[in-house]
Design an enzyme around this catalytic site. Structure first.
Site, PDB file in Angstrom:
ATOM      1  N   GLY A  11      41.139  71.348 -86.227  1.00 59.58           N
ATOM      2  CA  GLY A  11      40.082  71.547 -87.223  1.00 59.58           C
ATOM      3  C   GLY A  11      40.535  72.457 -88.362  1.00 59.58           C
ATOM      4  N   ALA A  82      34.394  72.924 -81.135  1.00 62.32           N
ATOM      5  CA  ALA A  82      32.937  72.751 -81.073  1.00 62.32           C
ATOM      6  C   ALA A  82      32.579  71.416 -81.706  1.00 62.32           C
ATOM      7  CB  ALA A  82      32.225  73.858 -81.854  1.00 62.32           C
ATOM      8  N   THR A 125      28.371  82.127 -85.034  1.00 58.21           N
ATOM      9  CA  THR A 125      28.028  81.607 -86.363  1.00 58.21           C
ATOM     10  C   THR A 125      26.755  82.189 -86.965  1.00 58.21           C
ATOM     11  OG1 THR A 125      27.250  79.604 -87.506  1.00 58.21           O
ATOM     12  CG2 THR A 125      26.951  79.647 -85.144  1.00 58.21           C
ATOM     13  N   GLU A 127      24.712  80.468 -88.450  1.00 56.72           N
ATOM     14  CA  GLU A 127      23.664  79.469 -88.222  1.00 56.72           C
ATOM     15  C   GLU A 127      22.676  79.960 -87.150  1.00 56.72           C
ATOM     16  OE1 GLU A 127      23.192  76.714 -90.017  1.00 56.72           O
ATOM     17  OE2 GLU A 127      21.752  75.643 -88.746  1.00 56.72           O
ATOM     18  N   TYR A 149      22.620  72.683 -82.674  1.00 56.68           N
ATOM     19  CA  TYR A 149      23.931  73.344 -82.792  1.00 56.68           C
ATOM     20  C   TYR A 149      23.776  74.860 -82.650  1.00 56.68           C
ATOM     21  CZ  TYR A 149      27.854  75.501 -85.356  1.00 56.68           C
ATOM     22  OH  TYR A 149      28.906  76.299 -85.743  1.00 56.68           O
ATOM     23  N   LYS A 153      25.191  77.471 -79.823  1.00 52.97           N
ATOM     24  CA  LYS A 153      26.044  78.618 -80.174  1.00 52.97           C
ATOM     25  C   LYS A 153      25.410  79.930 -79.688  1.00 52.97           C
ATOM     26  CE  LYS A 153      29.717  77.179 -82.672  1.00 52.97           C
ATOM     27  NZ  LYS A 153      31.108  77.502 -82.338  1.00 52.97           N
ATOM     28  N   HIS A 179      32.546  79.105 -94.309  1.00 53.70           N
ATOM     29  CA  HIS A 179      33.828  79.296 -95.002  1.00 53.70           C
ATOM     30  C   HIS A 179      34.482  77.942 -95.190  1.00 53.70           C
ATOM     31  CE1 HIS A 179      34.104  80.206 -90.693  1.00 53.70           C
ATOM     32  NE2 HIS A 179      35.250  79.532 -90.716  1.00 53.70           N
TER      33      HIS A 179
HETATM   34  P1  NAP Z   1      35.979  71.748 -87.389  1.00 48.50           P
HETATM   35  O1  NAP Z   1      36.915  71.562 -88.531  1.00 48.50           O
HETATM   36  O2  NAP Z   1      34.859  70.802 -87.188  1.00 48.50           O
HETATM   37  O3  NAP Z   1      36.869  71.790 -86.043  1.00 48.50           O
HETATM   38  C1  NAP Z   1      36.275  71.688 -84.779  1.00 48.50           C
HETATM   39  C2  NAP Z   1      37.374  71.498 -83.748  1.00 48.50           C
HETATM   40  O4  NAP Z   1      36.759  71.313 -82.453  1.00 48.50           O
HETATM   41  C3  NAP Z   1      38.247  70.256 -83.985  1.00 48.50           C
HETATM   42  O5  NAP Z   1      39.583  70.573 -83.669  1.00 48.50           O
HETATM   43  C4  NAP Z   1      37.696  69.267 -82.957  1.00 48.50           C
HETATM   44  O6  NAP Z   1      38.634  68.300 -82.559  1.00 48.50           O
HETATM   45  C5  NAP Z   1      37.384  70.217 -81.807  1.00 48.50           C
HETATM   46  N1  NAP Z   1      36.489  69.625 -80.811  1.00 48.50           N
HETATM   47  C6  NAP Z   1      35.334  68.945 -81.013  1.00 48.50           C
HETATM   48  N2  NAP Z   1      34.801  68.561 -79.840  1.00 48.50           N
HETATM   49  C7  NAP Z   1      35.642  69.005 -78.865  1.00 48.50           C
HETATM   50  C8  NAP Z   1      35.652  68.906 -77.456  1.00 48.50           C
HETATM   51  N3  NAP Z   1      34.689  68.260 -76.775  1.00 48.50           N
HETATM   52  N4  NAP Z   1      36.675  69.482 -76.772  1.00 48.50           N
HETATM   53  C9  NAP Z   1      37.677  70.105 -77.422  1.00 48.50           C
HETATM   54  N5  NAP Z   1      37.734  70.211 -78.768  1.00 48.50           N
HETATM   55  C10 NAP Z   1      36.717  69.673 -79.487  1.00 48.50           C
HETATM   56  O7  NAP Z   1      35.336  73.219 -87.433  1.00 48.50           O
HETATM   57  P2  NAP Z   1      35.820  74.536 -88.228  1.00 48.50           P
HETATM   58  O8  NAP Z   1      35.138  74.555 -89.555  1.00 48.50           O
HETATM   59  O9  NAP Z   1      37.290  74.657 -88.146  1.00 48.50           O
HETATM   60  O10 NAP Z   1      35.117  75.667 -87.363  1.00 48.50           O
HETATM   61  C11 NAP Z   1      35.789  76.229 -86.243  1.00 48.50           C
HETATM   62  C12 NAP Z   1      34.764  76.848 -85.309  1.00 48.50           C
HETATM   63  O11 NAP Z   1      34.028  77.845 -86.008  1.00 48.50           O
HETATM   64  C13 NAP Z   1      33.716  75.872 -84.776  1.00 48.50           C
HETATM   65  O12 NAP Z   1      33.405  76.273 -83.463  1.00 48.50           O
HETATM   66  C14 NAP Z   1      32.518  76.088 -85.693  1.00 48.50           C
HETATM   67  O13 NAP Z   1      31.328  75.741 -85.020  1.00 48.50           O
HETATM   68  C15 NAP Z   1      32.636  77.563 -85.961  1.00 48.50           C
HETATM   69  N6  NAP Z   1      32.117  78.037 -87.243  1.00 48.50           N
HETATM   70  C16 NAP Z   1      32.527  77.463 -88.397  1.00 48.50           C
HETATM   71  C17 NAP Z   1      32.078  77.954 -89.609  1.00 48.50           C
HETATM   72  C18 NAP Z   1      32.519  77.352 -90.910  1.00 48.50           C
HETATM   73  O14 NAP Z   1      31.860  77.603 -91.921  1.00 48.50           O
HETATM   74  N7  NAP Z   1      33.613  76.598 -90.938  1.00 48.50           N
HETATM   75  C19 NAP Z   1      31.200  79.071 -89.637  1.00 48.50           C
HETATM   76  C20 NAP Z   1      30.829  79.646 -88.428  1.00 48.50           C
HETATM   77  C21 NAP Z   1      31.293  79.137 -87.245  1.00 48.50           C
HETATM   78  P3  NAP Z   1      38.839  66.894 -83.352  1.00 48.50           P
HETATM   79  O15 NAP Z   1      39.787  67.193 -84.464  1.00 48.50           O
HETATM   80  O16 NAP Z   1      39.386  66.023 -82.303  1.00 48.50           O
HETATM   81  O17 NAP Z   1      37.485  66.482 -83.841  1.00 48.50           O
HETATM   82  N1  GDD Z   2      26.435  68.384 -94.954  1.00 46.12           N
HETATM   83  C1  GDD Z   2      25.538  68.217 -95.948  1.00 46.12           C
HETATM   84  N2  GDD Z   2      25.483  67.018 -96.601  1.00 46.12           N
HETATM   85  N3  GDD Z   2      24.742  69.257 -96.265  1.00 46.12           N
HETATM   86  C2  GDD Z   2      23.878  69.080 -97.299  1.00 46.12           C
HETATM   87  C3  GDD Z   2      23.770  67.876 -98.002  1.00 46.12           C
HETATM   88  C4  GDD Z   2      24.612  66.796 -97.636  1.00 46.12           C
HETATM   89  O1  GDD Z   2      24.570  65.707 -98.198  1.00 46.12           O
HETATM   90  N4  GDD Z   2      22.838  68.033 -98.963  1.00 46.12           N
HETATM   91  C5  GDD Z   2      22.361  69.281 -98.856  1.00 46.12           C
HETATM   92  N5  GDD Z   2      22.988  69.921 -97.835  1.00 46.12           N
HETATM   93  C6  GDD Z   2      22.685  71.289 -97.365  1.00 46.12           C
HETATM   94  C7  GDD Z   2      22.392  71.369 -95.872  1.00 46.12           C
HETATM   95  O2  GDD Z   2      21.062  70.921 -95.603  1.00 46.12           O
HETATM   96  C8  GDD Z   2      22.614  72.848 -95.629  1.00 46.12           C
HETATM   97  O3  GDD Z   2      21.468  73.573 -95.956  1.00 46.12           O
HETATM   98  C9  GDD Z   2      23.734  73.214 -96.612  1.00 46.12           C
HETATM   99  O4  GDD Z   2      23.816  72.121 -97.539  1.00 46.12           O
HETATM  100  C10 GDD Z   2      25.099  73.418 -95.967  1.00 46.12           C
HETATM  101  O5  GDD Z   2      25.348  72.326 -95.106  1.00 46.12           O
HETATM  102  P1  GDD Z   2      26.792  72.145 -94.404  1.00 46.12           P
HETATM  103  O6  GDD Z   2      27.876  72.194 -95.419  1.00 46.12           O
HETATM  104  O7  GDD Z   2      26.700  70.931 -93.539  1.00 46.12           O
HETATM  105  O8  GDD Z   2      26.967  73.488 -93.540  1.00 46.12           O
HETATM  106  P2  GDD Z   2      25.965  74.246 -92.564  1.00 46.12           P
HETATM  107  O9  GDD Z   2      25.554  75.512 -93.240  1.00 46.12           O
HETATM  108  O10 GDD Z   2      24.898  73.359 -92.063  1.00 46.12           O
HETATM  109  O11 GDD Z   2      26.927  74.573 -91.324  1.00 46.12           O
HETATM  110  C11 GDD Z   2      28.231  75.119 -91.534  1.00 46.12           C
HETATM  111  O12 GDD Z   2      28.169  76.526 -91.549  1.00 46.12           O
HETATM  112  C12 GDD Z   2      27.747  77.133 -90.306  1.00 46.12           C
HETATM  113  C13 GDD Z   2      27.735  78.652 -90.537  1.00 46.12           C
HETATM  114  O13 GDD Z   2      26.575  79.024 -91.196  1.00 46.12           O
HETATM  115  C14 GDD Z   2      29.127  74.603 -90.407  1.00 46.12           C
HETATM  116  O14 GDD Z   2      30.462  74.948 -90.692  1.00 46.12           O
HETATM  117  C15 GDD Z   2      28.752  75.198 -89.061  1.00 46.12           C
HETATM  118  O15 GDD Z   2      29.731  74.821 -88.085  1.00 46.12           O
HETATM  119  C16 GDD Z   2      28.730  76.732 -89.213  1.00 46.12           C
HETATM  120  O16 GDD Z   2      28.367  77.324 -87.994  1.00 46.12           O
END
Ligand code: NAP
Ligand code: GDD
Length: 349
Positions: A11, A82, A125, A127, A149, A153, A179
């Site tokens: 990821g 996740a 997170t 969230e 979700y 978490k 991020h």
């Molecule tokens: P991501 O790009 O969606 O990566 C998720 C990873 O989890 C991928 O490697 C995916 O594998 C793996 N995965 C999914 N289902 C699995 C399973 N059943 N068993 C083992 N691995 C599995 O997410 P990210 O943005 O890097 O985020 C990393 C972590 O931080 C996640 O836990 C996310 O919920 C959390 N988080 C993210 C944010 C953010 O803004 N990015 C903020 C707060 C928390 P595949 O490649 O095979 O799908």
């Molecule tokens: N994905 C998506 N697609 N979001 C949209 C859209 C659309 O077409 N239009 C509006 N949004 C709004 C969503 O409703 C949400 O309020 C906001 O944009 C951000 O959506 P996402 O980018 O999907 O991120 P997220 O905030 O729901 O979740 C991400 O951040 C969390 C931390 O706060 C993910 O990375 C989670 O894994 C992470 O925990």
């Protein structure tokens, strides 16, 4: 040489963290899921595919977790795996709970039994704050999850605290706010927008469909956030930390900045579709990272407008290369758009 095990190495965060730890001299092990088509493009894109050691492992399968721990003998375990897409968690509530919630309990149990000395990072997170009524959120803000979700978490977050207290594990929850980066998945709103801006600019697409563009998020730059994960595991005692930028912006502001950085007017190219509205929305997130700054010495450098610009620039460059026939590891060409994906809101005649 220290060993690190990263679940979810394929990821966005997994790839950046792997690179960060390799640069620090770690031996880096990562787990990946068995998929019909392997998904290593991010590791290839960062040029580290040959430097990491990979195990097949699924958080649904305790034995595969135990095997990954046994073989890698980690000093540090980073659980980034996740089902991470909030929108999909409404469509697949049970699977999201199994992977994102119970998966962490499986991992904690396995660490307790196999490698209890390993330090553990859990990707918690913002969230979890849900559709909250606070101006800014920190480690003491009540957690009121608004999605399957976030509920999963939250369970993981509390299980970690229980294992830390009950079994003395060195374990930390990183409460990270959103991020982003050029390696962000295409379903998340930032990359969905920057990818569309690039295609529209190059005449490959005419418009983008979005849901609630009034939602506000605290968006930071992913490569900086993985450093905070590492810092949490280097302290004398384990604790939980908020990682954020202390700025909040709407999706509308993101659209405006992204389209204008490519010389376009967003209102000419955006349509609102109820397909992308969520049953429950988190309207605003805004993180106070004072504790991370004070204890970890961490603070963000890339803020909103630089983040938007660097993402647009890289997506533009990729599509321009693609037009010239250059091939490279990349997700977007293989995922035309979300138009083919039906949602629960579709009514069949
Ligand atoms: P991501 O790009 O969606 O990566 C998720 C990873 O989890 C991928 O490697 C995916 O594998 C793996 N995965 C999914 N289902 C699995 C399973 N059943 N068993 C083992 N691995 C599995 O997410 P990210 O943005 O890097 O985020 C990393 C972590 O931080 C996640 O836990 C996310 O919920 C959390 N988080 C993210 C944010 C953010 O803004 N990015 C903020 C707060 C928390 P595949 O490649 O095979 O799908
Ligand atoms: N994905 C998506 N697609 N979001 C949209 C859209 C659309 O077409 N239009 C509006 N949004 C709004 C969503 O409703 C949400 O309020 C906001 O944009 C951000 O959506 P996402 O980018 O999907 O991120 P997220 O905030 O729901 O979740 C991400 O951040 C969390 C931390 O706060 C993910 O990375 C989670 O894994 C992470 O925990």
């Amino acid at each position: 040489m220290k060993h690190a095990l990263i679940t979810g190495i394929t990821g966005q965060d997994g790839a950046y963290l792997a690179k960060y730890l390799l640069n620090k001299g770690y031996r880096v092990f990562g787990t990946y899921r068995r998929l019909s088509t392997p998904n290593f493009w991010r590791l290839q894109y960062l040029g580290i595919f040959d430097e990491v050691e990979l195990f097949p492992c699924d958080l649904m399968d305790s034995f595969s977790i135990i095997e990954a721990l046994r073989l890698s003998r980690p000093d540090e375990v980073y659980n980034l795996a996740a089902q991470s897409f909030v929108g999909a968690s409404f469509e697949q509530a049970i699977a999201s709970g199994e992977i994102t919630g119970l998966g962490v309990a499986r991992l904690l149990e396995a660490i307790r039994l196999v490698t209890p000395e390993a330090r553990f990072y859990q990707a918690s997170t913002s969230e979890m704050f849900g559709d909250n009524r606070y101006d800014a959120q920190d480690e003491n803000t009540p957690l009121e999850p608004s999605s399957p979700y976030a509920a999963a978490k939250l369970y993981a977050h509390h299980m970690l605290k229980i294992y830390r207290k009950g079994y003395g594990l060195y374990a930390c929850n990183g409460i990270l706010f959103n991020h982003e980066s050029p390696l962000r998945g295409l379903e998340f709103v930032t990359r969905k927008i920057t990818n569309a801006v690039a295609k529209i600019k190059l005449g490959l697409e005419s418009h983008i469909e979005l849901g609630n563009i009034d939602a506000r998020r605290d968006w930071g730059y992913a490569p900086e956030y993985v450093e905070a994960m590492w810092l949490m595991l280097q302290q004398d005692t384990p604790d939980d930390y908020v990682v954020a930028t202390n700025e909040t912006h709407s999706v509308r502001e993101f659209l405006q900045a992204a389209f204008s950085s490519a010389g376009l007017n967003w209102e000419d190219h955006v349509r609102i579709s109820e397909k992308f509205l969520r049953p429950v929305e988190v309207r605003s997130l805004h993180g106070n990272y004072e504790k991370s700054a004070r204890v970890l010495g961490w603070q963000p450098k890339v803020l909103f407008s630089d983040l938007v610009e660097l993402m647009v620039r890289e997506d533009l460059e990729r599509w321009a290369q693609w037009n010239r026939g250059v091939h490279f590891p990349w997700d977007a060409w293989n995922y035309p758009n979300e138009k083919k994906i039906l949602s629960r809101k579709v009514k069949f005649e």
